[in-house]
Design a protein around this motif. Structure first.
Motif, short mmCIF file in Angstrom:
data_model
loop_
_atom_site.label_atom_id
_atom_site.label_comp_id
_atom_site.label_asym_id
_atom_site.label_seq_id
_atom_site.Cartn_x
_atom_site.Cartn_y
_atom_site.Cartn_z
N PHE A 134 0.68 -1.28 -0.03
CA PHE A 134 0.09 0.16 -0.04
C PHE A 134 0.84 1.23 0.16
N LEU A 135 2.05 1.20 0.94
CA LEU A 135 2.83 2.51 0.82
C LEU A 135 3.58 2.54 -0.58
N LEU A 136 3.89 1.34 -1.27
CA LEU A 136 4.67 1.54 -2.34
C LEU A 136 3.66 2.00 -3.40
N TYR A 137 2.39 1.88 -3.15
CA TYR A 137 1.21 2.20 -4.25
C TYR A 137 1.27 3.75 -4.19
N CYS A 138 1.12 4.08 -2.76
CA CYS A 138 1.31 5.56 -2.57
C CYS A 138 2.59 6.31 -3.08
N CYS A 139 3.47 5.66 -3.03
CA CYS A 139 4.82 6.25 -3.67
C CYS A 139 4.64 6.36 -5.38
N CYS A 140 3.89 5.09 -5.77
CA CYS A 140 4.04 5.42 -7.09
C CYS A 140 2.82 6.50 -7.58
N GLN A 141 1.82 6.69 -6.68
CA GLN A 141 1.03 8.00 -6.97
C GLN A 141 1.90 9.31 -6.94
N VAL A 142 2.51 9.42 -5.78
CA VAL A 142 3.35 10.67 -5.57
C VAL A 142 4.43 10.85 -6.68
N SER A 143 5.00 9.61 -7.11
CA SER A 143 6.13 9.70 -8.13
C SER A 143 5.21 10.18 -9.51
N THR A 144 4.06 9.60 -9.80
CA THR A 144 3.46 9.86 -11.07
C THR A 144 2.92 11.50 -10.98
N GLU A 145 2.45 11.81 -9.85
CA GLU A 145 2.03 13.21 -9.55
C GLU A 145 3.42 14.24 -10.09
N MET A 146 4.28 13.92 -9.45
CA MET A 146 5.52 14.56 -9.64
C MET A 146 6.11 14.70 -11.25
N LYS A 147 6.02 13.55 -11.76
CA LYS A 147 6.33 13.62 -13.23
C LYS A 147 5.26 14.38 -13.92
#
Length: 514
Positions: A482-495
Motif C-alpha cells: 500500500f505504501l509503495l502504491y502511494c509512492c507510485c502515485q506521488v511519483s506519477t504526480e511529480m512527473k
C-alpha cells in the motif's frame, strides 16, 4: 501518448501524507533498533565520536564516505585553482588547445603531489591507448581492446596486488587511483569512439591536437576521481565555446548550489548519529529479526544514504564543471519520488546512463537481429556488472535490474497495444486507469528496491529482503505494498507536474519567438 490525468487534490495529498508518514514512522522504528549498538564491542571501528552537541556516537562504517569526504576537502584548493585559471584563459580568448594544456598540467601536478610520479604515468597510459586506437579507425577494434582492458582490471586479483606494490601507494590513495582508472575507462571509450566517427589524425598537427584534447578530457580534474561522467562531445563543446561572463546571477546560482551540496554533507553526517543503517549491514542475523517497520525502513535508509552520497559528489563536481562551461549531468533525483526502473536509471547516474545508451545500447539496438532491444539491454547490464566489479552481489543487482527493465518494457508494450487501450477505456475511467497502473507498478517497485539492496549491502542482506518479502505476515506485506502504491502515485504526480512545467516553458518560448 496518453493524456496527463490529475486526481482529486485531497486524494493526492492523502498519498503524499501516507507515503511520507510511512517513511518517518519506519525511520523512527529503525532509530529505536539502534539500541542494539549501545553496549556494542566495536572491534571493527564502525562507530566514531559524535558531535559534542548531539551526544551520540556516529556511524562511520561506510568506507566510501569515510574516504571520499576527506579527499574532497583535499581537492578543494586544486579545483579552485583549476577553475580560476581556466576561466581566465577563456576570458583571454585563448585557444582550446591552450586550455587543454592547462587542464593536463594541473591534473598532472595534483597526481604527482597526491600519488607520486609513477602513479601519474600509470594513469597517463589510458588516454595514450585511446588516442592510438583512434588511428586504427575501427570501432570494433576499439571496443574489443577497451572491454578486454576492463576485464583484465576487474578479473585479475594478482594484477591488483602487483600494481599496488609497483605504485607503492597507501591503501586509501590506491583506492582513489583505482576509482580514477575505472572512470577513465569510460572516458577513453567515449573519446575513442567519437574520434573514430570524426577522424582528425590526417596529419601530425591534427594528431597532436586530438591527443591533447583526449588527454585533457581523460584527466579533467573536477571529474577525475568521483564523477560524474561527461560525454566527450560535451567536453569539446565546452572548451570550444565562448566565454560566459560571471554575472551576479551566475555567481549567485553557483554559490547557492555549492552551499546546497555542502548542507547535504552535514545533514548526512548528522543523520548517521541516529540511523545506523550502514553498521547494521554487518549484522545480518540481527537485521533478519527486525520488526517489519524497522526492517523495510532500513532498506529505504540505505537507498536515501546512497542517494545523498552521490548528490554531494556528483552535484559538487558537476557544478564546478558547469562553472567551467562543461555541461555535466545534473545530480540524481530523489529516490523517494521515482517508481519505475527506467526512470531510476535515467535520473540517478545520468552520466552513466548517457554512456550506456550512446555507446552500447543504441549500437546494438540498431542492428538487424532478433530481440535486439532485449539483447542490447542484456549487454548494457553485462557492462555495468563488469565495470562495477565482478562479484556475486553485483551480478545479482545487475541481473535483477535487467529483469525488472525487461518486465517493465514488456508491460509498456502490452499497455500501448490498441486492444489493451480499448479494454481500459471501456471498463475504467481515466482516473481509475492511473490508479490501476500504479497498482501494477507497486510489486515492480518492490523488486527494484530489493535489487538495489544487494548493491548497497551485499548478498546476505539482499537475500534476507527476498526471504522476508515472501515470509512476512500478509498484514505487513499488505501495508508495504500500500505504501509503495502511494509512492507510485506521488511519483506519477511529480512527473506530471514536471511535464506540465516543461510544456508551459516550451509554449512560452514559442510565443516569444512569434
Amino acid at each position: 501518448m496518453r493524456e496527463r490525468v490529475d486526481l482529486n487534490k485531497l486524494e493526492t495529498v492523502f498519498y503524499f501524507i501516507a507515503w511520507s508518514g510511512g517513511i518517518f514512522y519506519g525511520l523512527y522504528q529503525l532509530f529505536l533498533a539502534g539500541v542494539y549498538f549501545e553496549d556494542y564491542d566495536d572491534a571493527f571501528n564502525d562507530f566514531g565520536p559524535g558531535w559534542s552537541w548531539v551526544g551520540r556516537k556516529r556511524d562511520i562504517s561506510d568506507i566510501e564516505w569515510s574516504l571520499w569526504i576527506p579527499f574532497m576537502y583535499q581537492l578543494i584548493p586544486w579545483v579552485t585553482l583549476h577553475l580560476t585559471f581556466s576561466q581566465y584563459l577563456k576570458w583571454s580568448e585563448c585557444s582550446s588547445t591552450i586550455i587543454c594544456c592547462w587542464y593536463i598540467a594541473i591534473s598532472v601536478a595534483f597526481l604527482c603531489y597526491y600519488a607520486g610520479g609513477v602513479a601519474m604515468i600509470f594513469l597517463l597510459t589510458q588516454p595514450c591507448i585511446a588516442c592510438l586506437l583512434t588511428s586504427f579507425r575501427s570501432k570494433r577494434i576499439a571496443y574489443v581492446i577497451h572491454f578486454a582492458t576492463l576485464g583484465v582490471i576487474q578479473l585479475s586479483p594478482t594484477l591488483e596486488i602487483v600494481i599496488q606494490d609497483w605504485l607503492m601507494l597507501q591503501e586509501d590513495v590506491y583506492q582513489m587511483i583505482v576509482i580514477a582508472v575505472c572512470w577513465m575507462q569510460l572516458r577513453t571509450i567515449s573519446c575513442s569512439i567519437d574520434n573514430i566517427t570524426d577522424y582528425k589524425h590526417r596529419n601530425i598537427v591534427g594528431f597532436l591536437k586530438n591527443f591533447i584534447q583526449s588527454t585533457a578530457y581523460c584527466l579533467y580534474l573536477p571529474t577525475l576521481f568521483l564523477g560524474p561522467f561527461v560525454l566527450y562531445s560535451d567536453f569539446i563543446r565546452g572548451i570550444e565555446g565562448p566565454f560566459k561572463p560571471w554575472t551576479f546571477r551566475r555567481i549567485s546560482i553557483f554559490i547557492l548550489n555549492i552551499t546546497r551540496f555542502t548542507f547535504w554533507i552535514f545533514f548526512t553526517d548528522l543523520s548517521m548519529h541516529f540511523i545506523y543503517c550502514n553498521a547494521l549491514q554487518y549484522h545480518p542475523d540481527f537485521v533478519a529479526q527486525l520488526n517489519p517497520w524497522a526492517f523495510y525502513a532500513m532498506g529505504y535508509a540505505m537507498g536515501q544514504y546512497f542517494l545523498n552520497k552521490y548528490v554531494v559528489f556528483y552535484g559538487t563536481y558537476g557544478e564546478i564543471s558547469r562553472a567551467d562551461d562543461i555541461n555535466a549531468p545534473p545530480p540524481p533525483k530523489c529516490i523517494g519520488r521515482i517508481h519505475l526502473y527506467s526512470e531510476m536509471w535515467k535520473h540517478f547516474d545520468r552520466g552513466l546512463y548517457q554512456f550506456l545508451i550512446r555507446y552500447i545500447y543504441v549500437p546494438i539496438a540498431s542492428m538487424e537481429i532478433p530481440l535486439k532491444k532485449i539483447l542490447a539491454s542484456f549487454i548494457s547490464f553485462g557492462f555495468v556488472f563488469l565495470w562495477h566489479g565482478v562479484q556475486l552481489f553485483i551480478f545479482t543487482w545487475s541481473f535483477l535490474n535487467f529483469l525488472g527493465l525487461t518486465i517493465e518494457g514488456i508491460a509498456r508494450s502490452v499497455g500501448n497495444t490498441p486492444g489493451f487501450i480499448d479494454w481500459e477505456e471501456k471498463w475504467l475511467t481515466s482516473k481509475n486507469i492511473r490508479r490501476f497502473h500504479c497498482m501494477l507498478a507497486s510489486p515492480l517497485l518492490a523488486l527494484s528496491a530489493i535489487s538495489n539492496f544487494y548493491f548497497f549491502a551485499g548478498q546476505d542482506i539482499g537475500n534476507i529482503f527476498i526471504y522476508r518479502i515472501f515470509h512476512d505476515s500478509p498484514k505487513a506485506v499488505g501495508i508495504l505494498l500500500f505504501l509503495l502504491y502511494c509512492c507510485c502515485q506521488v511519483s506519477t504526480e511529480m512527473k506530471n507536474r514536471e511535464t506540465g512545467r516543461e510544456t508551459k516553458t516550451d509554449h512560452d518560448d514559442i510565443e516569444k519567438r512569434m
